[in-house]
Motif scaffolding. Structure first.
Motif, PDB file in Angstrom:
ATOM      1  N   ARG A  50       0.840  -1.190   0.000  1.00 10.91           N
ATOM      2  CA  ARG A  50       0.000   0.000   0.000  1.00 10.91           C
ATOM      3  C   ARG A  50       0.877   1.241   0.000  1.00 10.91           C
ATOM      4  NH1 ARG A  50      -4.141   1.956   4.819  1.00 10.91           N
ATOM      5  NH2 ARG A  50      -4.926   3.815   3.755  1.00 10.91           N
ATOM      6  N   LEU A  51       0.539   2.209  -0.827  1.00  7.82           N
ATOM      7  CA  LEU A  51       1.270   3.466  -0.891  1.00  7.82           C
ATOM      8  C   LEU A  51       0.576   4.503  -0.023  1.00  7.82           C
ATOM      9  CD1 LEU A  51       3.485   5.258  -2.167  1.00  7.82           C
ATOM     10  CD2 LEU A  51       1.882   5.732  -4.044  1.00  7.82           C
ATOM     11  N   ILE A  52       1.339   5.134   0.857  1.00  8.65           N
ATOM     12  CA  ILE A  52       0.813   6.174   1.732  1.00  8.65           C
ATOM     13  C   ILE A  52       1.636   7.439   1.505  1.00  8.65           C
ATOM     14  CG2 ILE A  52       0.370   6.859   4.120  1.00  8.65           C
ATOM     15  CD1 ILE A  52       0.130   3.912   4.804  1.00  8.65           C
ATOM     16  N   MET A  53       1.001   8.450   0.913  1.00  3.35           N
ATOM     17  CA  MET A  53       1.696   9.687   0.552  1.00  3.35           C
ATOM     18  C   MET A  53       1.624  10.705   1.683  1.00  3.35           C
ATOM     19  SD  MET A  53       2.438   8.752  -2.587  1.00  3.35           S
ATOM     20  CE  MET A  53       2.998  10.245  -3.416  1.00  3.35           C
ATOM     21  N   ASP A  54       2.682  11.502   1.840  1.00  4.71           N
ATOM     22  CA  ASP A  54       2.595  12.628   2.763  1.00  4.71           C
ATOM     23  C   ASP A  54       1.799  13.746   2.095  1.00  4.71           C
ATOM     24  OD1 ASP A  54       4.530  13.443   0.875  1.00  4.71           O
ATOM     25  OD2 ASP A  54       5.460  14.783   2.333  1.00  4.71           O
ATOM     26  N   ALA A  55       1.454  14.767   2.841  1.00  3.41           N
ATOM     27  CA  ALA A  55       0.552  15.820   2.352  1.00  3.41           C
ATOM     28  C   ALA A  55       1.114  16.535   1.126  1.00  3.41           C
ATOM     29  CB  ALA A  55       0.272  16.824   3.465  1.00  3.41           C
ATOM     30  N   ASP A  56       2.437  16.711   1.057  1.00  2.00           N
ATOM     31  CA  ASP A  56       3.039  17.430  -0.074  1.00  2.00           C
ATOM     32  C   ASP A  56       3.050  16.596  -1.348  1.00  2.00           C
ATOM     33  OD1 ASP A  56       3.546  19.676   1.454  1.00  2.00           O
ATOM     34  OD2 ASP A  56       5.546  18.985   2.055  1.00  2.00           O
ATOM     35  N   SER A  57       2.967  15.281  -1.226  1.00  3.52           N
ATOM     36  CA  SER A  57       3.084  14.404  -2.390  1.00  3.52           C
ATOM     37  C   SER A  57       1.760  13.840  -2.860  1.00  3.52           C
ATOM     38  CB  SER A  57       4.015  13.226  -2.055  1.00  3.52           C
ATOM     39  OG  SER A  57       5.282  13.675  -1.636  1.00  3.52           O
ATOM     40  N   SER A  65      -6.249   5.070   0.078  1.00  5.84           N
ATOM     41  CA  SER A  65      -7.106   3.912   0.299  1.00  5.84           C
ATOM     42  C   SER A  65      -7.247   3.048  -0.948  1.00  5.84           C
ATOM     43  CB  SER A  65      -8.493   4.361   0.761  1.00  5.84           C
ATOM     44  OG  SER A  65      -9.092   5.187  -0.221  1.00  5.84           O
ATOM     45  N   ALA A  66      -6.934   3.625  -2.117  1.00  8.77           N
ATOM     46  CA  ALA A  66      -7.084   2.878  -3.370  1.00  8.77           C
ATOM     47  C   ALA A  66      -5.743   2.453  -3.939  1.00  8.77           C
ATOM     48  CB  ALA A  66      -7.829   3.733  -4.389  1.00  8.77           C
ATOM     49  N   SER A  67      -4.667   2.607  -3.179  1.00  6.09           N
ATOM     50  CA  SER A  67      -3.341   2.413  -3.744  1.00  6.09           C
ATOM     51  C   SER A  67      -2.820   1.006  -3.496  1.00  6.09           C
ATOM     52  CB  SER A  67      -2.357   3.430  -3.149  1.00  6.09           C
ATOM     53  OG  SER A  67      -2.172   3.186  -1.772  1.00  6.09           O
ATOM     54  N   GLY A  68      -1.830   0.622  -4.302  1.00  7.65           N
ATOM     55  CA  GLY A  68      -1.188  -0.674  -4.175  1.00  7.65           C
ATOM     56  C   GLY A  68       0.202  -0.605  -4.761  1.00  7.65           C
ATOM     57  N   LEU A  69       0.804  -1.778  -5.010  1.00  8.20           N
ATOM     58  CA  LEU A  69       2.165  -1.808  -5.525  1.00  8.20           C
ATOM     59  C   LEU A  69       2.266  -1.119  -6.879  1.00  8.20           C
ATOM     60  CD1 LEU A  69       5.069  -2.686  -5.249  1.00  8.20           C
ATOM     61  CD2 LEU A  69       4.437  -4.947  -6.105  1.00  8.20           C
ATOM     62  N   LEU A 136      11.125   6.969   0.106  1.00  3.06           N
ATOM     63  CA  LEU A 136      10.172   5.863   0.165  1.00  3.06           C
ATOM     64  C   LEU A 136      10.620   4.918   1.282  1.00  3.06           C
ATOM     65  CD1 LEU A 136       7.663   4.883  -1.382  1.00  3.06           C
ATOM     66  CD2 LEU A 136       9.186   3.690  -2.957  1.00  3.06           C
ATOM     67  N   VAL A 137       9.800   4.822   2.342  1.00  4.76           N
ATOM     68  CA  VAL A 137      10.173   4.050   3.532  1.00  4.76           C
ATOM     69  C   VAL A 137       9.148   2.943   3.764  1.00  4.76           C
ATOM     70  CG1 VAL A 137      10.632   4.136   6.007  1.00  4.76           C
ATOM     71  CG2 VAL A 137      11.248   6.081   4.554  1.00  4.76           C
ATOM     72  N   PRO A 138       9.579   1.679   3.715  1.00  5.68           N
ATOM     73  CA  PRO A 138       8.640   0.570   3.928  1.00  5.68           C
ATOM     74  C   PRO A 138       8.428   0.261   5.402  1.00  5.68           C
ATOM     75  CG  PRO A 138      10.785  -0.300   3.389  1.00  5.68           C
ATOM     76  CD  PRO A 138      10.922   1.196   3.368  1.00  5.68           C
ATOM     77  N   LYS A 139       7.224  -0.142   5.720  1.00  4.90           N
ATOM     78  CA  LYS A 139       6.908  -0.608   7.074  1.00  4.90           C
ATOM     79  C   LYS A 139       6.019  -1.834   6.964  1.00  4.90           C
ATOM     80  CE  LYS A 139       4.852   0.701  11.505  1.00  4.90           C
ATOM     81  NZ  LYS A 139       4.166   1.773  12.279  1.00  4.90           N
ATOM     82  N   LEU A 140       6.454  -2.937   7.565  1.00  7.96           N
ATOM     83  CA  LEU A 140       5.691  -4.176   7.524  1.00  7.96           C
ATOM     84  C   LEU A 140       4.581  -4.125   8.575  1.00  7.96           C
ATOM     85  CD1 LEU A 140       5.430  -7.029   6.321  1.00  7.96           C
ATOM     86  CD2 LEU A 140       7.000  -7.824   8.113  1.00  7.96           C
ATOM     87  N   VAL A 141       3.359  -4.398   8.131  1.00  9.49           N
ATOM     88  CA  VAL A 141       2.197  -4.349   9.014  1.00  9.49           C
ATOM     89  C   VAL A 141       1.567  -5.742   9.065  1.00  9.49           C
ATOM     90  CG1 VAL A 141      -0.055  -3.281   9.428  1.00  9.49           C
ATOM     91  CG2 VAL A 141       1.799  -1.947   8.393  1.00  9.49           C
ATOM     92  N   ASN A 143       2.685  -8.569   9.458  1.00 10.07           N
ATOM     93  CA  ASN A 143       3.460  -9.633   8.807  1.00 10.07           C
ATOM     94  C   ASN A 143       2.968  -9.995   7.411  1.00 10.07           C
ATOM     95  OD1 ASN A 143       5.276 -10.070  10.989  1.00 10.07           O
ATOM     96  ND2 ASN A 143       3.698 -11.240  12.051  1.00 10.07           N
ATOM     97  N   SER A 144       2.124  -9.169   6.821  1.00  5.12           N
ATOM     98  CA  SER A 144       1.611  -9.533   5.498  1.00  5.12           C
ATOM     99  C   SER A 144       1.455  -8.339   4.557  1.00  5.12           C
ATOM    100  CB  SER A 144       0.255 -10.230   5.623  1.00  5.12           C
ATOM    101  OG  SER A 144      -0.689  -9.375   6.254  1.00  5.12           O
ATOM    102  N   VAL A 145       1.382  -7.147   5.094  1.00  4.96           N
ATOM    103  CA  VAL A 145       1.154  -5.956   4.276  1.00  4.96           C
ATOM    104  C   VAL A 145       2.316  -4.982   4.471  1.00  4.96           C
ATOM    105  CG1 VAL A 145      -0.390  -4.018   3.777  1.00  4.96           C
ATOM    106  CG2 VAL A 145      -1.342  -6.232   4.496  1.00  4.96           C
ATOM    107  N   VAL A 146       2.837  -4.461   3.362  1.00  4.62           N
ATOM    108  CA  VAL A 146       3.898  -3.466   3.426  1.00  4.62           C
ATOM    109  C   VAL A 146       3.300  -2.101   3.113  1.00  4.62           C
ATOM    110  CG1 VAL A 146       6.151  -2.758   2.573  1.00  4.62           C
ATOM    111  CG2 VAL A 146       5.552  -5.183   2.633  1.00  4.62           C
ATOM    112  N   HIS A 147       3.424  -1.184   4.042  1.00 10.76           N
ATOM    113  CA  HIS A 147       3.040   0.199   3.805  1.00 10.76           C
ATOM    114  C   HIS A 147       4.279   0.961   3.332  1.00 10.76           C
ATOM    115  CE1 HIS A 147      -0.790   0.310   6.558  1.00 10.76           C
ATOM    116  NE2 HIS A 147      -0.889  -0.519   5.527  1.00 10.76           N
TER     117      HIS A 147
END
Length: 276
Positions: A50-57, A65-69, A136-141, A143-147
């Protein structure tokens, strides 16, 4: 010397971001197809991203909520497609690592720098504006989803301290020798654990982290430098699990900075060699 609570020692030593950064770069340079890149990313931590953008991006991408790899890759392509690509210019993808006493190579105080410092690892994508980069910083959530947290970062980033694989390798050797002397002079019990071997630990820990290997055509010098960093990382892992344990940390943990420099140098060098 202590680690941020969110960053484990193993994450410091074996972050898969090193390898996925090269896969990302190879795709952006048109060397590999998107399918190969997607397979590499998914082999690390699973198929859910899942891609999570900061406010500037955020305006450049769909709602989180609609994003993915596919949105991670689309955004990476979008910001880098107009960047001037030469051997002398900054690479399209940089590896950013951080640890105790070693801040990330990003403009100080920015949200991107804070995120890498917190996570320990991230990727830095170039922008056509030399004063802008995208972190771009990954965080494992669960054990199955990478934010994948995306930060648009402005400001002048510090230059890499070392660009040559030879210099980075020499720094690794010096750090290992210094650590060995410190352990020898410490009077601590023997470090050797007969159940573990550093070379065996490289393979075991690589399997634990699901590292996706390297894309085809990576420079031999870069590959050897990463392999040496793996071995030194395994020495740290084996030493800390020995009878002496954390008692040797003052001598062993300084090796982590040399490992980080080696990995960042290898990723940088591999991309420059790709353009020659």
């Amino acid at each position: 010397m202590s680690f941020p609570e969110a960053v484990s020692l193993r994450d410091q030593l074996w972050s898969p971001v090193q390898n996925t950064g090269l896969w990302m770069s190879w795709w952006l340079h048109g060397v590999i197809p998107a399918d190969a890149l997607i397979d590499a990313f998914r082999s690390v931590q699973g198929g859910h991203h899942r891609l999570i953008m900061d406010a500037d991006s955020e305006p450049m991408c769909p709602p989180p909520s609609a994003s993915g790899l596919s949105d991670v890759l689309r955004a990476a392509r979008l910001v880098t497609e107009q960047v001037d690509v030469t051997v002398e210019s900054r690479p399209l993808v940089q590896l950013a690592l951080a640890g105790p006493g070693d801040v990330p190579p990003l403009p100080a105080g920015t949200e991107g720098a804070k995120a890498v410092a917190q996570a320990g690892a991230g990727l830095v994508l170039a922008d056509v504006d030399p004063e802008v980069c995208h972190v771009l910083v990954p965080k494992l959530v669960d054990n199955s989803v990478v934010h994948w947290h995306w930060y648009r970062t402005e400001g002048t980033a510090p230059n890499m301290s070392i660009h040559s694989p030879g210099d980075a390798d020499a720094l690794l050797r010096e750090a290992v020798n210094s650590a060995a002397d410190g352990v020898h002079n410490s009077g601590m019990p023997a470090v050797r654990n007969h159940n573990k071997d550093p070379h065996l630990a490289v393979g075991v820990l690589s399997n634990v982290f699901g590292l996706p290997g390297l894309p085809p055509g990576v420079s031999g010098r870069a590959e050897k430098l990463m392999a040496r960093a793996d071995t030194v990382a395994a020495i740290v892992e084996v030493t800390r699990s020995s009878r002496a344990g954390a008692g040797l940390d003052p001598h062993v943990l300084p090796l982590l900075r040399a490992v980080r420099i080696a990995r960042c140098t290898a990723v940088d060098y591999a991309q420059r060699e790709l353009l020659r």
